[in-house]
Motif scaffolding. Structure first.
Motif, PDB file in Angstrom:
ATOM      1  N   LEU A  16      -4.331   0.303  -7.385  1.00  0.00           N
ATOM      2  CA  LEU A  16      -3.538   1.046  -8.368  1.00  0.00           C
ATOM      3  C   LEU A  16      -3.110   0.162  -9.536  1.00  0.00           C
ATOM      4  O   LEU A  16      -3.328   0.485 -10.684  1.00  0.00           O
ATOM      5  CB  LEU A  16      -2.277   1.638  -7.722  1.00  0.00           C
TER       6      LEU A  16
ATOM      7  N   GLY B 288       4.893   1.923  -7.265  1.00  0.00           N
ATOM      8  CA  GLY B 288       3.898   2.701  -6.533  1.00  0.00           C
ATOM      9  C   GLY B 288       4.217   4.186  -6.497  1.00  0.00           C
ATOM     10  O   GLY B 288       3.358   5.024  -6.716  1.00  0.00           O
TER      11      GLY B 288
ATOM     12  N   ARG C 278      -5.529   6.977   0.768  1.00  0.00           N
ATOM     13  CA  ARG C 278      -5.472   8.437   0.941  1.00  0.00           C
ATOM     14  C   ARG C 278      -5.756   8.728   2.404  1.00  0.00           C
ATOM     15  O   ARG C 278      -6.891   8.726   2.843  1.00  0.00           O
ATOM     16  CB  ARG C 278      -6.467   9.123   0.032  1.00  0.00           C
TER      17      ARG C 278
ATOM     18  N   THR D 130       0.823  -1.204   0.000  1.00  0.00           N
ATOM     19  CA  THR D 130       0.000   0.000   0.000  1.00  0.00           C
ATOM     20  C   THR D 130       0.854   1.249   0.000  1.00  0.00           C
ATOM     21  O   THR D 130       1.754   1.396   0.833  1.00  0.00           O
ATOM     22  CB  THR D 130      -0.931   0.031   1.226  1.00  0.00           C
ATOM     23  N   LEU D 131       0.563   2.121  -0.945  1.00  0.00           N
ATOM     24  CA  LEU D 131       1.132   3.464  -0.947  1.00  0.00           C
ATOM     25  C   LEU D 131       0.164   4.331  -0.157  1.00  0.00           C
ATOM     26  O   LEU D 131      -0.940   4.613  -0.622  1.00  0.00           O
ATOM     27  CB  LEU D 131       1.276   3.984  -2.376  1.00  0.00           C
TER      28      LEU D 131
ATOM     29  N   ALA E  64       2.244   7.242  -8.328  1.00  0.00           N
ATOM     30  CA  ALA E  64       1.678   8.342  -7.530  1.00  0.00           C
ATOM     31  C   ALA E  64       1.946   9.697  -8.165  1.00  0.00           C
ATOM     32  O   ALA E  64       1.160  10.633  -7.963  1.00  0.00           O
ATOM     33  CB  ALA E  64       2.268   8.310  -6.116  1.00  0.00           C
TER      34      ALA E  64
ATOM     35  N   ALA F 283       4.515  10.077   1.571  1.00  0.00           N
ATOM     36  CA  ALA F 283       4.310   8.632   1.521  1.00  0.00           C
ATOM     37  C   ALA F 283       4.807   7.995   2.817  1.00  0.00           C
ATOM     38  O   ALA F 283       5.867   8.363   3.328  1.00  0.00           O
ATOM     39  CB  ALA F 283       5.059   8.036   0.335  1.00  0.00           C
TER      40      ALA F 283
ATOM     41  N   TYR G 169      -1.935  -0.936  -3.725  1.00  0.00           N
ATOM     42  CA  TYR G 169      -3.113  -0.138  -3.405  1.00  0.00           C
ATOM     43  C   TYR G 169      -2.685   1.257  -2.989  1.00  0.00           C
ATOM     44  O   TYR G 169      -1.563   1.467  -2.543  1.00  0.00           O
ATOM     45  CB  TYR G 169      -3.922  -0.798  -2.273  1.00  0.00           C
ATOM     46  N   LEU G 170      -3.605   2.190  -3.146  1.00  0.00           N
ATOM     47  CA  LEU G 170      -3.419   3.557  -2.696  1.00  0.00           C
ATOM     48  C   LEU G 170      -4.361   3.802  -1.531  1.00  0.00           C
ATOM     49  O   LEU G 170      -5.552   3.505  -1.616  1.00  0.00           O
ATOM     50  CB  LEU G 170      -3.750   4.551  -3.824  1.00  0.00           C
TER      51      LEU G 170
END
Length: 178
Positions: free
Chosen positions: A107, A169, A127, A48-49, A173, A57, A124-125
């Motif tokens: 992503l 990643g 937020r 995961t980012l 981004a 990040a 995955y991203l």
């Protein structure tokens, strides 16, 4: 266009455990050349980012003994057999960093070395994330930091970030809206 495929004449398992299946495969090319290829099959990994509102990040600093190098990476790990991939990615973030992602967005999924290795890698991203009272696993990371996205990308050029999932990643981004 004519498609030609390799012919598989057999597979012999050399070693197998819950993390890897190492085999040799007897292969014949379309022109008749035959050879034996080593292949490895591994479970899916989910990384995961995590980006915060300042476009920083969440990265982990850890030693990778296989390459004998200290590197920065995204949190992530193996997906358990019947586990949802996004849930596994979020679980890994919390276990490894103590932060719980607020959202999960797929992503990209890729194969890191398709000539020898079958191991889907899903990125995955998230937020935003909330700090929890979970104590990060001491075996996972020496340090956990929020790093500005532009600095994290520069760390790739300095070989401080070398893992494919983290590189992919972070570069992905750069194209995301702020």
């Amino acid at each position: 266009m004519t498609r030609t495929q390799w012919t598989i004449h057999g597979e012999h398992v050399v070693d197998e455990n819950r993390h890897i299946k190492l085999s040799t495969v007897d292969v014949e090319l379309p022109d008749g050349v035959k050879f034996t290829q080593y292949i490895a099959r591994m479970p899916c990994c989910a990384m995961t980012l995590v980006l915060n509102d300042h476009r920083e990040a969440l990265l982990m600093y850890r030693h990778r003994f296989i390459i004998d190098k200290w590197v920065w990476e995204l949190p992530g790990g193996y997906v358990d057999h019947s586990e949802d991939i996004a849930e596994a990615a979020a679980r890994e973030v919390e276990e490894e960093t103590g932060w719980r992602p607020r959202s999960m967005e797929h992503l990209v999924t890729y194969q890191p070395a398709i000539g020898t290795l079958d191991q889907p890698q899903a990125i995955y991203l998230a937020r935003g994330a909330d700090l929890t009272d979970t104590t990060p696993d001491i075996n996972e990371a020496e340090n956990i930091q929020w790093v500005p996205l532009n600095q994290a990308v520069a760390m790739i050029d300095r070989s401080e970030i070398v893992g494919a999932a983290t590189v992919i990643g972070l570069y992905r981004a750069l194209s995301l809206p702020a």
